[in-house]
Motif scaffolding. Structure first.
Motif, PDB file in Angstrom:
ATOM      1  N   SER A  14      41.861  43.383  41.747  1.00  0.00           N
ATOM      2  CA  SER A  14      40.545  42.939  42.266  1.00  0.00           C
ATOM      3  C   SER A  14      39.774  42.537  41.063  1.00  0.00           C
ATOM      4  CB  SER A  14      39.900  44.425  42.611  1.00  0.00           C
ATOM      5  OG  SER A  14      40.316  44.944  43.918  1.00  0.00           O
ATOM      6  N   TRP A  15      40.063  42.912  39.830  1.00  0.00           N
ATOM      7  CA  TRP A  15      39.338  42.341  38.761  1.00  0.00           C
ATOM      8  C   TRP A  15      39.822  40.798  38.670  1.00  0.00           C
ATOM      9  CZ3 TRP A  15      41.555  46.532  34.962  1.00  0.00           C
ATOM     10  CH2 TRP A  15      40.902  47.842  35.158  1.00  0.00           C
ATOM     11  N   LYS A  17      40.602  38.916  41.031  1.00  0.00           N
ATOM     12  CA  LYS A  17      39.817  38.179  42.273  1.00  0.00           C
ATOM     13  C   LYS A  17      38.536  37.933  41.796  1.00  0.00           C
ATOM     14  CE  LYS A  17      38.942  39.076  47.069  1.00  0.00           C
ATOM     15  NZ  LYS A  17      38.875  39.794  48.284  1.00  0.00           N
ATOM     16  N   ASP A  18      37.908  38.914  41.386  1.00  0.00           N
ATOM     17  CA  ASP A  18      36.559  39.054  41.072  1.00  0.00           C
ATOM     18  C   ASP A  18      36.155  38.181  39.980  1.00  0.00           C
ATOM     19  OD1 ASP A  18      35.856  40.847  43.091  1.00  0.00           O
ATOM     20  OD2 ASP A  18      35.736  42.463  41.860  1.00  0.00           O
ATOM     21  N   ALA A  21      36.303  34.622  41.107  1.00  0.00           N
ATOM     22  CA  ALA A  21      34.822  34.351  41.714  1.00  0.00           C
ATOM     23  C   ALA A  21      33.793  34.064  40.705  1.00  0.00           C
ATOM     24  CB  ALA A  21      34.530  35.422  42.610  1.00  0.00           C
ATOM     25  N   ASP A  22      33.884  34.659  39.738  1.00  0.00           N
ATOM     26  CA  ASP A  22      32.883  34.392  38.728  1.00  0.00           C
ATOM     27  C   ASP A  22      33.138  33.059  38.192  1.00  0.00           C
ATOM     28  OD1 ASP A  22      31.467  36.624  38.739  1.00  0.00           O
ATOM     29  OD2 ASP A  22      32.243  37.740  37.020  1.00  0.00           O
ATOM     30  N   SER A  79      29.054  36.367  33.333  1.00  0.00           N
ATOM     31  CA  SER A  79      29.101  37.426  34.118  1.00  0.00           C
ATOM     32  C   SER A  79      27.859  38.399  34.306  1.00  0.00           C
ATOM     33  CB  SER A  79      30.288  38.268  34.132  1.00  0.00           C
ATOM     34  OG  SER A  79      31.603  37.491  34.292  1.00  0.00           O
ATOM     35  N   ASP A  83      25.192  39.068  37.187  1.00  0.00           N
ATOM     36  CA  ASP A  83      25.038  40.397  37.819  1.00  0.00           C
ATOM     37  C   ASP A  83      23.511  40.720  37.961  1.00  0.00           C
ATOM     38  OD1 ASP A  83      27.762  40.665  38.162  1.00  0.00           O
ATOM     39  OD2 ASP A  83      28.310  41.987  36.624  1.00  0.00           O
ATOM     40  N   HIS A 234      36.330  36.878  32.413  1.00  0.00           N
ATOM     41  CA  HIS A 234      35.572  37.296  33.463  1.00  0.00           C
ATOM     42  C   HIS A 234      36.187  38.527  34.195  1.00  0.00           C
ATOM     43  CE1 HIS A 234      32.786  34.090  33.794  1.00  0.00           C
ATOM     44  NE2 HIS A 234      33.673  33.164  33.823  1.00  0.00           N
ATOM     45  N   ALA A 235      37.264  38.558  34.276  1.00  0.00           N
ATOM     46  CA  ALA A 235      38.109  39.686  34.914  1.00  0.00           C
ATOM     47  C   ALA A 235      37.959  40.971  34.286  1.00  0.00           C
ATOM     48  CB  ALA A 235      39.633  39.437  35.008  1.00  0.00           C
ATOM     49  N   ARG A 238      34.713  42.475  34.699  1.00  0.00           N
ATOM     50  CA  ARG A 238      35.031  43.169  35.923  1.00  0.00           C
ATOM     51  C   ARG A 238      35.462  44.568  35.821  1.00  0.00           C
ATOM     52  NH1 ARG A 238      30.580  41.925  38.233  1.00  0.00           N
ATOM     53  NH2 ARG A 238      30.252  39.677  37.745  1.00  0.00           N
ATOM     54  N   ASP A 242      33.740  48.274  36.243  1.00  0.00           N
ATOM     55  CA  ASP A 242      34.566  49.313  37.481  1.00  0.00           C
ATOM     56  C   ASP A 242      34.683  50.362  36.650  1.00  0.00           C
ATOM     57  OD1 ASP A 242      35.726  49.947  39.687  1.00  0.00           O
ATOM     58  OD2 ASP A 242      37.893  48.898  39.407  1.00  0.00           O
TER      59      ASP A 242
END
Length: 264
Positions: A14-15, A17-18, A21-22, A79, A83, A234-235, A238, A242
């Protein structure tokens, strides 16, 4: 004391993936930082080759990866600003409070110590396994395919991996935390160590993914680093969000640890 949250076992995916996206949301700035990082790596490689020390290039590139989180501050800020609902700009990192910059510098020095330790150990290993050989690329490459060269690769990988794991443990979420919160470097390091200690499976998976993506970037004649570097940064932001680490009193931290243990 610091409180660190619990994440899902598949969180690293998920990190990524996010993080992607960033990067896709701000490709110009993100890839710009990646390009600078890549150019520095290329300059190191070319400089070593020009000096007749091309055989040291893999060693220094591996060490360069150890200090990569210190170069990623600008990417973390992208990032962070997103946010907060703002529009990221190229030099947003200059707007950080002086206190945070000081703590980031302190943590960067710690990573530099890891880099210098790796460089010294690599020098010692080469002297031990390849006594009498020079450090030119044309001499080192044939040596690596010999039995002593194989021994050097195995021992060097084990030692380098241990140093990389130690550097990852103290910095995995520490740099993003210092960018985002008014805490000292020791609190941020404690949060990173706690995240690794509490969920080693998750964090080892994340470390493996970072190593794989970095290796693929280097294999593409360093060009891939221009993409891999901001993606990992970026990950990593995230990952920090998290885990949501925060400083707390001793009583609060102990209560949180007890609740986490009961949940397990």
């Amino acid at each position: 004391m610091v409180i660190v949250g619990k994440v899902r076992r598949d969180a690293p995916w998920s990190w990524l993936k996010d993080g992607l996206a960033d990067l896709a949301a701000e490709p110009g700035i993100s890839l710009g930082y990646g390009a600078v990082f890549t150019l520095v790596g290329a300059a190191i490689t070319l400089g070593l080759v020009a000096a007749g020390l091309g055989g040291l290039a893999p060693v220094f590139l591996a060490g360069f990866a150890l200090v990569a989180p210190a170069f990623a501050i600008g990417v973390y800020r992208i990032s962070q600003v997103r946010d907060e609902g703002g529009t990221p700009r190229l030099f947003d990192f200059w707007s950080m409070p002086v206190g945070r910059v000081t703590q980031l510098a302190l943590l960067s020095v710690l990573l530099l110590v890891f880099f210098l330790a790796w460089a010294r150990l690599a020098q010692f290993l080469f002297a031990m396994f390849a006594y009498g050989s020079d450090l030119t690329l044309s001499s080192v490459l044939p040596f690596l395919f010999s039995m002593p060269g194989l021994g050097l690769i195995i021992v060097g990988t084990l030692i380098g991996g241990a140093l990389a794991l130690a550097a990852f443990t103290v910095s995995a979420i520490a740099f993003p935390m210092l960018v985002d919160q008014d805490v000292d470097a020791f609190t941020a390091i404690a949060a990173s160590i706690k995240a690794v200690k509490n969920q080693p499976g998750v964090m080892l998976t994340w470390a493996w993914l970072i190593a794989l993506i970095t290796a693929l970037g280097m294999a593409a004649f360093l060009i891939g680093l221009a993409f891999a570097f901001p993606l990992i940064a970026h990950a990593s932001w995230r990952a920090y969000k998290d885990f949501a680490p925060r400083p707390a009193s001793s009583a609060d931290a102990l209560a949180a640890d007890r609740a986490s243990s009961d949940a397990v």
